[in-house]
Design an enzyme around this catalytic site. Structure first.
Site, mmCIF file in Angstrom:
data_model
loop_
_atom_site.group_PDB
_atom_site.id
_atom_site.type_symbol
_atom_site.label_atom_id
_atom_site.label_comp_id
_atom_site.label_asym_id
_atom_site.label_seq_id
_atom_site.Cartn_x
_atom_site.Cartn_y
_atom_site.Cartn_z
ATOM 1 N N ASP A 1 -5.525 -13.257 0.937
ATOM 2 C CA ASP A 1 -6.076 -11.933 1.283
ATOM 3 C C ASP A 1 -7.606 -12.018 1.333
ATOM 4 O OD1 ASP A 1 -5.955 -9.331 2.107
ATOM 5 O OD2 ASP A 1 -5.637 -8.467 0.128
ATOM 6 N N HIS B 1 0.853 -1.191 0.000
ATOM 7 C CA HIS B 1 0.000 0.000 0.000
ATOM 8 C C HIS B 1 0.888 1.240 0.000
ATOM 9 C CE1 HIS B 1 -3.884 -2.002 0.392
ATOM 10 N NE2 HIS B 1 -3.286 -2.867 1.192
ATOM 11 N N ARG C 1 6.495 5.175 -16.192
ATOM 12 C CA ARG C 1 6.950 3.874 -16.734
ATOM 13 C C ARG C 1 8.142 3.319 -15.982
ATOM 14 N NH1 ARG C 1 9.674 7.641 -19.106
ATOM 15 N NH2 ARG C 1 11.398 7.328 -20.559
ATOM 16 N N ALA D 1 -13.567 -5.570 -4.277
ATOM 17 C CA ALA D 1 -13.806 -5.288 -2.856
ATOM 18 C C ALA D 1 -13.149 -6.358 -1.994
ATOM 19 C CB ALA D 1 -15.302 -5.214 -2.587
ATOM 20 N N GLY D 2 -11.940 -6.773 -2.404
ATOM 21 C CA GLY D 2 -11.225 -7.817 -1.662
ATOM 22 C C GLY D 2 -11.321 -9.142 -2.390
ATOM 23 N N HIS E 1 -7.290 -10.385 -9.288
ATOM 24 C CA HIS E 1 -6.433 -9.297 -8.810
ATOM 25 C C HIS E 1 -5.243 -9.001 -9.714
ATOM 26 C CE1 HIS E 1 -8.692 -9.274 -5.074
ATOM 27 N NE2 HIS E 1 -8.040 -8.188 -4.728
ATOM 28 N N GLY F 1 -7.414 -14.972 -9.749
ATOM 29 C CA GLY F 1 -7.989 -14.895 -11.093
ATOM 30 C C GLY F 1 -8.546 -13.512 -11.404
HETATM 31 ZN ZN ZN Z 1 -3.945 -4.894 1.323
#
Ligand code: ZN
Length: 388
Positions: A276, A198, A230, A314-315, A254, A252
């Site tokens: 995650d 992050h 770049r 959303a995750g 992310h 599949g």
């Molecule tokens: Zn995270």
């Protein structure tokens, strides 16, 4: 047919080794694998045997969530047991950016559950604290609450670690803040792994963070700007820093295939998978209104997105072994390598020494069926005991 029914002595089973593809006889004793002997016979209908999965980053599953407070008494224990059905025998409950009080409450509840239950204590490889010392910028910050993002603070971290009874083992942060380097050095010296994530740090800040002790990249390629210069940028730099092990969300949705492939090629033995997963993982498709944020939709394919902005994820709602299947389906690696990315490698990473699956190893493993690239968990063992 289970091994119990096959007329094999207790503490002994036959299965196909996930790496060699050979039929082996496995003898268990005292919670460990005592012996693994290759057998000269047809494998027949025997299951495959592989080490239990280790998820370095999991927020929730089946309606349970480490970020929805209060964490009900008994929830981590239930969570530990629910994961056995998914082949996961070790995990790092992940607490994300929140107020200091909320972080204290969450980590204390996890630590209390570990103290109260031997299985949870055994399964929790440590707490992963993801935030709050991350980037405040939209994009890199992802879904973390902006109000609670802050610069690194050693005193605060020590308070959280105390509430966690020393169980925080990974902290995800962004080295873009002033004071990051000193903080990374202190945290690393205390035995906690610093992971970069992050982030909107410069390439130079990434380099300095790695030199100061950072060892991991949190879900590399996600939690990032939609547009980047770049080069140089923080993704190239993390790819190039050999000491950074990379975690990938291979659900599949992310990361595109090319990015998975490149990370795997560049990082080699240092590429790992995480789920995650959030609390809607393991739930039926449909529309939900989770505790934090607006309405979300879980599609029949398992993609989780915001109801009013279908292009925004959303995750993740996929468990770790789906990531293993995905790597195989894309022909990015073999079954054994994909499985290792979610089991042996994270163990080696956490322990700082080469871990293997064989005689002397903890008897935390799964028996599974393979049908092409599809996997099905048949049984799960923890410390030599069949728990699923
Ligand atoms: Zn995270």
């Amino acid at each position: 047919m289970t091994n119990d029914a096959a007329g094999i002595k207790p503490g002994m089973l036959k299965a196909i080794h996930y790496e060699s593809g050979e039929l082996v006889q496995v003898e268990l004793s005292g919670g460990k694998i005592e012996r693994m002997t290759r057998l000269d016979e047809e494998a027949g209908n025997q299951p495959w045997i592989a080490p239990g999965l280790l998820d370095l980053q999991i927020n929730g599953y089946r309606g349970m969530d480490f970020n929805t407070l209060p964490i009900a008494s008994g929830m981590p224990q239930q969570f530990t047991r629910a994961l056995w059905a998914e082949g996961v025998t070790s995990y790092m409950p992940t607490v994300i950016t929140n107020s200091s009080e909320a972080i204290i409450e969450a980590v204390a509840a996890i630590a209390a559950a570990c103290a109260a239950d031997a299985y949870t204590d055994h399964a929790v490889a440590g707490i992963h604290l993801e935030g709050p010392f991350i980037s405040p910028e939209d994009g890199p910050r992802g879904a973390h609450g902006k109000a609670f993002v802050r610069p690194p603070d050693w005193e605060l971290f020590q308070r959280w670690q105390e509430a966690a009874q020393g169980r925080i083992k990974i902290i995800t942060l962004s080295p873009e803040w002033p004071g990051s380097i000193e903080f990374i050095e202190k945290v690393t010296a205390s035995g906690v792994i610093v992971s970069i994530g992050h982030t909107s740090a410069t390439a130079e800040q990434i380099r300095e963070a790695a030199a100061a002790g950072a060892r991991m990249s949190t879900h590399l390629g996600n939690g990032a700007h939609l547009m980047l210069p770049r080069h140089p940028n923080y993704i190239w730099e993390q790819l190039a820093q050999d000491r950074l092990w990379a975690c990938m969300i291979a659900d599949g949705f992310h990361l595109p295939e090319s990015v998975l492939k490149v990370i795997l090629k560049v990082k080699g033995e240092r590429a790992m998978l995480v789920s995650d997963a959030v609390q809607l993982a393991g739930m039926p498709a449909g529309e939900y209104a989770p505790h934090i944020g607006g309405k979300v939709v879980l599609t029949p394919e398992g993609r989780l997105h915001l109801a009013d902005q279908p292009n925004l994820l959303a995750g993740s709602a996929q468990m770790l072994f789906r990531g293993v299947e995905q790597m195989m389906r894309l022909k990015l690696c073999t079954f054994a390598e994909a499985w290792n990315m979610a089991s042996i490698r994270p163990r080696t990473f956490l322990n700082g020494k080469e871990m293997t699956f064989g005689a002397g190893a903890a008897a935390d493993f799964v028996l599974l069926d393979r049908n092409g690239d599809s996997l099905r968990i048949r049984e799960t063992y923890v410390q030599g005991v069949k728990v699923y």
